[in-house]
Design a protein around this motif. Sequence first.
Motif, PDB file in Angstrom:
ATOM      1  N   ARG A   1     -31.780  -7.685  28.972  1.00 56.93           N
ATOM      2  CA  ARG A   1     -31.784  -7.511  30.421  1.00 56.93           C
ATOM      3  C   ARG A   1     -30.531  -8.078  31.081  1.00 56.93           C
ATOM      4  NH1 ARG A   1     -38.326  -8.646  30.491  1.00 56.93           N
ATOM      5  NH2 ARG A   1     -38.668  -6.990  28.960  1.00 56.93           N
ATOM      6  N   TRP A   2     -30.080  -9.229  30.610  1.00 56.50           N
ATOM      7  CA  TRP A   2     -28.866  -9.794  31.197  1.00 56.50           C
ATOM      8  C   TRP A   2     -27.633  -8.966  30.827  1.00 56.50           C
ATOM      9  CZ3 TRP A   2     -28.839 -12.877  35.127  1.00 56.50           C
ATOM     10  CH2 TRP A   2     -29.905 -13.749  35.351  1.00 56.50           C
ATOM     11  N   SER A   3     -27.647  -8.361  29.636  1.00 53.28           N
ATOM     12  CA  SER A   3     -26.531  -7.505  29.245  1.00 53.28           C
ATOM     13  C   SER A   3     -26.455  -6.274  30.143  1.00 53.28           C
ATOM     14  CB  SER A   3     -26.670  -7.078  27.779  1.00 53.28           C
ATOM     15  OG  SER A   3     -26.587  -8.181  26.919  1.00 53.28           O
ATOM     16  N   ILE A   4     -27.605  -5.666  30.405  1.00 53.05           N
ATOM     17  CA  ILE A   4     -27.630  -4.489  31.279  1.00 53.05           C
ATOM     18  C   ILE A   4     -27.142  -4.862  32.679  1.00 53.05           C
ATOM     19  CG2 ILE A   4     -29.144  -2.828  32.425  1.00 53.05           C
ATOM     20  CD1 ILE A   4     -30.887  -2.874  29.881  1.00 53.05           C
TER      21      ILE A   4
ATOM     22  N   ALA B   1     -28.747  -0.533  37.589  1.00 51.44           N
ATOM     23  CA  ALA B   1     -29.104  -0.020  36.266  1.00 51.44           C
ATOM     24  C   ALA B   1     -30.298  -0.772  35.701  1.00 51.44           C
ATOM     25  CB  ALA B   1     -27.915  -0.137  35.317  1.00 51.44           C
ATOM     26  N   LEU B   2     -30.338  -2.091  35.926  1.00 54.41           N
ATOM     27  CA  LEU B   2     -31.484  -2.867  35.465  1.00 54.41           C
ATOM     28  C   LEU B   2     -32.743  -2.425  36.203  1.00 54.41           C
ATOM     29  CD1 LEU B   2     -32.529  -5.120  33.648  1.00 54.41           C
ATOM     30  CD2 LEU B   2     -31.984  -6.753  35.467  1.00 54.41           C
ATOM     31  N   GLY B   3     -32.596  -2.102  37.496  1.00 52.31           N
ATOM     32  CA  GLY B   3     -33.736  -1.583  38.242  1.00 52.31           C
ATOM     33  C   GLY B   3     -34.233  -0.274  37.660  1.00 52.31           C
ATOM     34  N   ARG B   4     -33.313   0.587  37.254  1.00 51.66           N
ATOM     35  CA  ARG B   4     -33.708   1.854  36.615  1.00 51.66           C
ATOM     36  C   ARG B   4     -34.389   1.584  35.282  1.00 51.66           C
ATOM     37  NH1 ARG B   4     -32.608   7.161  37.231  1.00 51.66           N
ATOM     38  NH2 ARG B   4     -32.337   8.498  35.407  1.00 51.66           N
ATOM     39  N   TYR B   5     -33.922   0.558  34.581  1.00 50.89           N
ATOM     40  CA  TYR B   5     -34.493   0.198  33.273  1.00 50.89           C
ATOM     41  C   TYR B   5     -35.889  -0.416  33.416  1.00 50.89           C
ATOM     42  CZ  TYR B   5     -34.188  -1.307  28.367  1.00 50.89           C
ATOM     43  OH  TYR B   5     -34.380  -1.473  27.021  1.00 50.89           O
ATOM     44  N   TYR B   6     -36.264  -0.786  34.637  1.00 49.85           N
ATOM     45  CA  TYR B   6     -37.563  -1.436  34.843  1.00 49.85           C
ATOM     46  C   TYR B   6     -38.709  -0.549  34.390  1.00 49.85           C
ATOM     47  CZ  TYR B   6     -41.283  -4.117  37.033  1.00 49.85           C
ATOM     48  OH  TYR B   6     -42.418  -4.850  37.249  1.00 49.85           O
ATOM     49  N   ILE B   7     -38.543   0.774  34.435  1.00 51.67           N
ATOM     50  CA  ILE B   7     -39.592   1.669  33.969  1.00 51.67           C
ATOM     51  C   ILE B   7     -39.855   1.457  32.479  1.00 51.67           C
ATOM     52  CG2 ILE B   7     -38.030   3.609  33.449  1.00 51.67           C
ATOM     53  CD1 ILE B   7     -41.581   3.861  34.924  1.00 51.67           C
ATOM     54  N   VAL B   8     -38.809   1.134  31.733  1.00 50.37           N
ATOM     55  CA  VAL B   8     -38.955   0.835  30.306  1.00 50.37           C
ATOM     56  C   VAL B   8     -39.715  -0.477  30.121  1.00 50.37           C
ATOM     57  CG1 VAL B   8     -37.693   0.214  28.204  1.00 50.37           C
ATOM     58  CG2 VAL B   8     -36.906   2.114  29.633  1.00 50.37           C
TER      59      VAL B   8
END
Length: 415
Positions: free
Chosen positions: A229-232, A240-247
């Motif tokens: 998460r910190w890398s993203i 982008a991390l917000g978009r990754y939240y679905i994952v």
Amino acid sequence: MLARLFRSSYAYVVINTAVSLLAFGRNLLFMNSLGLAEVGQIALMQTIVMLVGFAQGGLISGAFILWAGGDRDLNRRMADVLFAGKAVLGIVLALGLAVLGPGVLMPTVAPETLTIGLAAGLATLASTWMNNVLVADQKLRQSNLVNVVAVLVSLGLALLTLGSGDLQLALLSIAVQPLLVALGGAVLEPQARPRAARPEGAALRRMLAVGVMPFLGSLSLLLIYQIERWSIAGVMGPEALGRYYIVILYMTFFLLVPTALMNVHFPRARRALAAGDTDGFRRTIRRHMVELAVYAGLALLVKLVLLSLVLDSFLPNFSGTEPLVYLAFLTGLGMLAQAPGTLVLYAVEDTRPVLIAGLVSLGSFCALLGAVWLAGFTLTAVLVARILSAALGAVYLLWQRHVALTRLDRKERAL
């Protein structure tokens, strides 16, 4: 047929999943009723609870594995060790708070956040232990009862924040859930109740010998989450991390049922092995694998049928993220495939491979993430790294499962 479906083991899986969803719903309430600063304090409180939980150092993990063996004398001595440990930790935290003051971390951490967070951390340690005892003793209906009552009371208090926006009330609503689980477990399982007895060093050493490895293995998984998460966020930004939240959301839900199935089958496998019933042990591990396979198939079917509908209708901000969720499903399969190995290794009290598998997953993920950085950092590439690292951990654990079962066969033939 219906009676079979509603047996305690299946009801436990369903209700355990529902309790987790209600707790998630409580967090959504806070997001709608509180300001961003207050929501940040809730996140900090949950971080404090997690940090306090690290203090168990594998004692609770070891006690859970050993308790399922059914040795009542050992179980009583382990309960004494854990009560003494929590008492000492409570005294240390109280003294630290008294000396430094609840405002020591101001302005980042509010005084009430620190105070309630530390208390909730102790309550969470106690609730984890008491719930583990009920599960290890296969008192699944009792576990369901205390967890449902606790989450409903917590949710009821959380609903009051809709009108008041009171941060302290929100923090207390979170803290009350583990407190009620701990108290309910103590009422329903007399053997685990605290008593004024001197903790025994031999029991402490045995708990650590069994529990430290899986505890450290779980820390490896937490490190993977943090690095991911910190890398993203660092490379691609918060959006982008917000978009990754679905994952993150999907993986959280996907793993609820496998975790509950482990709680159902591990105590049975452990107790059968302790009683010398190797046939019963093998039936349990076979059934565990079948149920995991059925669950994976159903999860895939539900995703194929409902994923686009759910995203478009209820999560329009995440429309178009279907490819990420499909890759998240594969990551979940890799983690699910580790469960049969973990169950067998826990049952035979050989927990070192659980740590090694965690380190294999962590090391391979870091190496793959480095390659992603060089080749082009994308969310898809990060998920591919997660899939491969989870698969490597699963391969190692399944190999160790085979080794453990082969060793058990040889032991049977030698008798």
